[in-house]
Design a protein around this motif. Structure first.
Motif, mmCIF file in Angstrom:
data_model
loop_
_atom_site.group_PDB
_atom_site.id
_atom_site.type_symbol
_atom_site.label_atom_id
_atom_site.label_comp_id
_atom_site.label_asym_id
_atom_site.label_seq_id
_atom_site.Cartn_x
_atom_site.Cartn_y
_atom_site.Cartn_z
ATOM 1 N N ARG A 1 0.888 -1.014 0.040
ATOM 2 C CA ARG A 1 0.033 -0.050 -0.032
ATOM 3 C C ARG A 1 1.209 1.017 0.184
ATOM 4 O O ARG A 1 0.468 2.675 -0.550
ATOM 5 C CB ARG A 1 -0.819 -0.010 1.122
ATOM 6 N N ASN A 2 1.921 0.831 0.813
ATOM 7 C CA ASN A 2 3.130 2.370 0.856
ATOM 8 C C ASN A 2 2.099 3.958 0.650
ATOM 9 O O ASN A 2 3.213 4.595 0.338
ATOM 10 C CB ASN A 2 3.592 1.980 -0.210
ATOM 11 N N ASP A 3 1.065 3.957 1.794
ATOM 12 C CA ASP A 3 0.580 5.141 1.326
ATOM 13 C C ASP A 3 1.090 5.126 3.111
ATOM 14 O O ASP A 3 2.037 4.514 4.105
ATOM 15 C CB ASP A 3 -0.494 5.339 1.759
ATOM 16 N N GLU A 4 0.360 6.677 3.963
ATOM 17 C CA GLU A 4 1.425 7.480 4.799
ATOM 18 C C GLU A 4 1.600 6.735 6.585
ATOM 19 O O GLU A 4 2.066 6.251 7.180
ATOM 20 C CB GLU A 4 0.851 8.535 5.400
ATOM 21 N N LYS A 5 -0.107 6.232 6.399
ATOM 22 C CA LYS A 5 -0.457 5.196 6.978
ATOM 23 C C LYS A 5 0.224 4.178 7.195
ATOM 24 O O LYS A 5 0.717 2.806 8.905
ATOM 25 C CB LYS A 5 -2.247 5.174 7.355
ATOM 26 N N ALA A 6 0.373 3.510 6.190
ATOM 27 C CA ALA A 6 1.390 1.915 6.284
ATOM 28 C C ALA A 6 2.505 1.874 5.984
ATOM 29 O O ALA A 6 2.407 1.514 7.066
ATOM 30 C CB ALA A 6 0.376 1.316 4.603
ATOM 31 N N ILE A 7 2.862 3.354 6.132
ATOM 32 C CA ILE A 7 4.274 3.616 6.496
ATOM 33 C C ILE A 7 4.353 3.554 8.072
ATOM 34 O O ILE A 7 5.909 2.793 8.059
ATOM 35 C CB ILE A 7 5.287 4.954 5.792
ATOM 36 N N GLN A 8 3.850 3.604 8.324
ATOM 37 C CA GLN A 8 3.052 4.565 9.980
ATOM 38 C C GLN A 8 3.958 2.817 10.185
ATOM 39 O O GLN A 8 4.155 2.597 11.835
ATOM 40 C CB GLN A 8 2.638 5.209 10.382
ATOM 41 N N ILE A 9 2.759 2.433 9.683
ATOM 42 C CA ILE A 9 2.936 1.119 10.997
ATOM 43 C C ILE A 9 3.950 -0.110 11.095
ATOM 44 O O ILE A 9 4.322 -0.646 11.494
ATOM 45 C CB ILE A 9 1.432 0.394 9.814
ATOM 46 N N ILE A 10 4.368 -0.190 9.234
ATOM 47 C CA ILE A 10 5.390 -1.038 9.182
ATOM 48 C C ILE A 10 6.970 -0.338 9.448
ATOM 49 O O ILE A 10 7.301 -1.167 10.944
ATOM 50 C CB ILE A 10 5.915 -0.970 7.648
ATOM 51 N N ASP A 11 7.414 0.865 10.324
ATOM 52 C CA ASP A 11 7.475 2.013 11.175
ATOM 53 C C ASP A 11 7.871 1.061 12.411
ATOM 54 O O ASP A 11 8.638 1.137 13.165
ATOM 55 C CB ASP A 11 8.140 3.396 10.891
ATOM 56 N N ARG A 12 6.355 1.206 12.289
ATOM 57 C CA ARG A 12 6.367 0.605 14.295
ATOM 58 C C ARG A 12 6.753 -0.568 14.414
ATOM 59 O O ARG A 12 7.681 -1.191 15.243
ATOM 60 C CB ARG A 12 4.692 0.610 14.448
ATOM 61 N N ILE A 13 6.342 -1.354 13.377
ATOM 62 C CA ILE A 13 6.718 -2.918 13.158
ATOM 63 C C ILE A 13 8.552 -2.409 12.961
ATOM 64 O O ILE A 13 8.763 -3.528 14.077
ATOM 65 C CB ILE A 13 6.148 -3.467 12.464
ATOM 66 N N GLU A 14 8.812 -2.693 12.291
ATOM 67 C CA GLU A 14 10.268 -2.392 12.593
ATOM 68 C C GLU A 14 11.192 -1.935 14.395
ATOM 69 O O GLU A 14 12.028 -2.236 14.644
ATOM 70 C CB GLU A 14 10.782 -1.411 11.355
ATOM 71 N N GLN A 15 10.356 -1.010 14.679
ATOM 72 C CA GLN A 15 11.382 -0.604 16.332
ATOM 73 C C GLN A 15 11.260 -1.371 16.833
ATOM 74 O O GLN A 15 12.050 -1.795 17.698
ATOM 75 C CB GLN A 15 10.447 1.029 15.817
#
Ligand SMILES: Nc1ncnc2c1ncn2[C@@H]1O[C@H](COP(=O)(O)OP(=O)(O)OP(=O)(O)O)[C@@H](O)[C@H]1O
Ligand SMILES: O=P(O)(O)O[C@H]1[C@H](OP(=O)(O)O)[C@@H](OP(=O)(O)O)[C@@H](O)[C@@H](O)[C@@H]1OP(=O)(O)O
Ligand SMILES: [Mg+2]
Ligand SMILES: [Mg+2]
Length: 357
Positions: free
Chosen positions: A69-83
């Motif tokens: 999806r790569n939209d703002e919300k999706a990027i935030q979700i993935i960032d959270r998981i990676e963090q």
């Protein structure tokens, strides 16, 4: 140990996949299998920090649609998981997000296959090239230079997780090159008598299922219009597309799948891809019997995979055992792995970890 003790000592597998996917897999059953092995299965709330939901021993996911999806919300979700993964190096992630990202990009995936040793055993990926422009002249030149021959198949760059990623076309001539929809990968068509072999991999286990596939197409059909199709209407177990019906003049016999080659594909790709849950689509080229890898999917459907949940928990257990034996795990636990005097302590720690079965 009574039930309460069992619950409090169980390790948590945080998982995420769409509701559609978990219903399809009857995921509730997997919760029971996990409990039998001392694990608790908890669905991740992607809207909240993972720190508030853990600690997790394992993160198991099908996040392809979020990554794609790569939209703002999706990027935030993935960032959270990676963090979370960064802050907790001992957590086992099935599968690493970078590995999944590679598989979401068809061009990168085919390049991985190209660079393996599989070529030595007559396993190959059909010649391919990336098409990024709508300039037909430029694209014809690009196809020629890369050695992609007519007919070829055009596939969207993004391999999974979007509504359009399974929309493809078979292109027969230079006129049809205008039908390429960039960004896409153009790949030479391999005639294979309309039989697709799907290899489903779960850790060290794999299973092959047979599926319908596209019929043979020939370069002599070069006046033909482009054929567009959705791959899910051709190669699902219940598909009955006209595009899979061989011409009456054709002899459907000939090539056959080689189990030794399949074994080598799984053994080889597992390490190159760094994935535990994936599927490989293979076709056998008519006349040559060469095996072509035409598609690799992260966390596929596993339709027809016997005892999927049993094999999945096996995979979690064995991957955890590998993780705790790794250097990073000990370093994170305060062991100096360069100091041999710590070795005894390491062994003692390993012996004390009896949580895997
Ligand atoms: N190079 C090729 N030569 C011949 N047929 C092909 C080739 N590539 C794909 N096909 C046919 O097109 C179908 C769809 O291609 P592919 O598997 O790449 O799509 P997909 O949408 O990624 O599929 P999946 O649902 O498995 O993810 C295949 O099942 C096969 O029938
Ligand atoms: O259901 P899901 O979302 O996991 O769909 C996956 C689908 O499984 P299904 O059989 O359950 O449809 C897989 O099919 P098989 O290779 O197993 O045939 C394959 O098409 C994946 O590319 C799909 O992933 P998506 O493109 O959707 O990310
Ligand atoms: Mg496929
Ligand atoms: Mg695919």
């Amino acid at each position: 140990m009574d039930e309460n003790d069992k619950a409090s000592s169980s390790m948590v597998i945080g998982y995420w996949m769409s509701d559609r996917k978990s219903q399809k897999l009857n995921w509730i059953e997997f919760g029971k299998v996990c409990r039998q092995h001392g694990y608790e299965l908890v669905k991740l709330d992607l809207e909240r920090p993972l720190e508030d939901q853990g600690p997790f021993a394992v993160i198991l996911h099908k996040l392809t649609e979020i990554i794609a999806r790569n939209d703002e919300k999706a990027i935030q979700i993935i960032d959270r998981i990676e963090q979370y993964i960064k802050n907790h190096p001992k957590v086992l992630i099935i599968d690493p997000l970078d590995s999944v990202r590679t598989l979401l990009d068809r061009y990168k995936t085919y390049n991985v296959v190209l660079n393996t040793t599989l070529n030595n055993i007559d396993v190959f990926t059909p010649t391919f090239v990336e098409i990024l422009s709508t300039n037909v002249k430029e694209n014809i030149k690009k196809l020629k230079n890369a050695g992609v021959t007519f007919p070829f198949i055009c596939k969207p760059f993004v391999a999974q997780g979007t509504t359009y990623c399974h929309q493809m076309s078979v292109i027969f001539n230079e006129r049809g090159v205008a039908d390429c929809k960039p960004p896409c990968v153009a790949q030479s068509f391999i005639n294979h008598n309309a039989i697709l072999y799907k290899l489903y991999v779960v850790g060290d286990h794999y299973q092959m299922v047979e599926r319908p596939s596209l019929k043979n197409f020939y370069a002599s059909n070069d006046d033909r219009d482009t054929i567009t199709f959705d791959s899910h209407s051709v190669s699902k177990s219940d598909s009955s597309s006209e595009l899979s019906v061989l011409d009456p003049s054709e002899n459907a016999k000939g090539s056959s799948i080689d189990p030794i080659k399949l074994h080598s594909i799984v053994k080889t790709l597992g390490s190159y891809l760094n994935m535990s849950l994936y599927g490989v689509d293979v076709v056998v080229e008519n006349n040559t019997n060469r095996h072509a890898i035409i598609d690799i999917n992260a966390y596929p459907g596993y339709d027809g995979f016997p005892d999927f949940f049993g094999k999945l928990i096996d995979c979690v257990i064995s991957r955890r055992a590998q993780t705790v034996c790794s250097k990073a795990y000990f370093e994170d636990s305060g062991f100096d792995t360069s100091d041999s005097s710590d070795e005894k302590k390491s062994r003692a720690k390993l012996n004390s970890i009896n949580q895997y079965n």
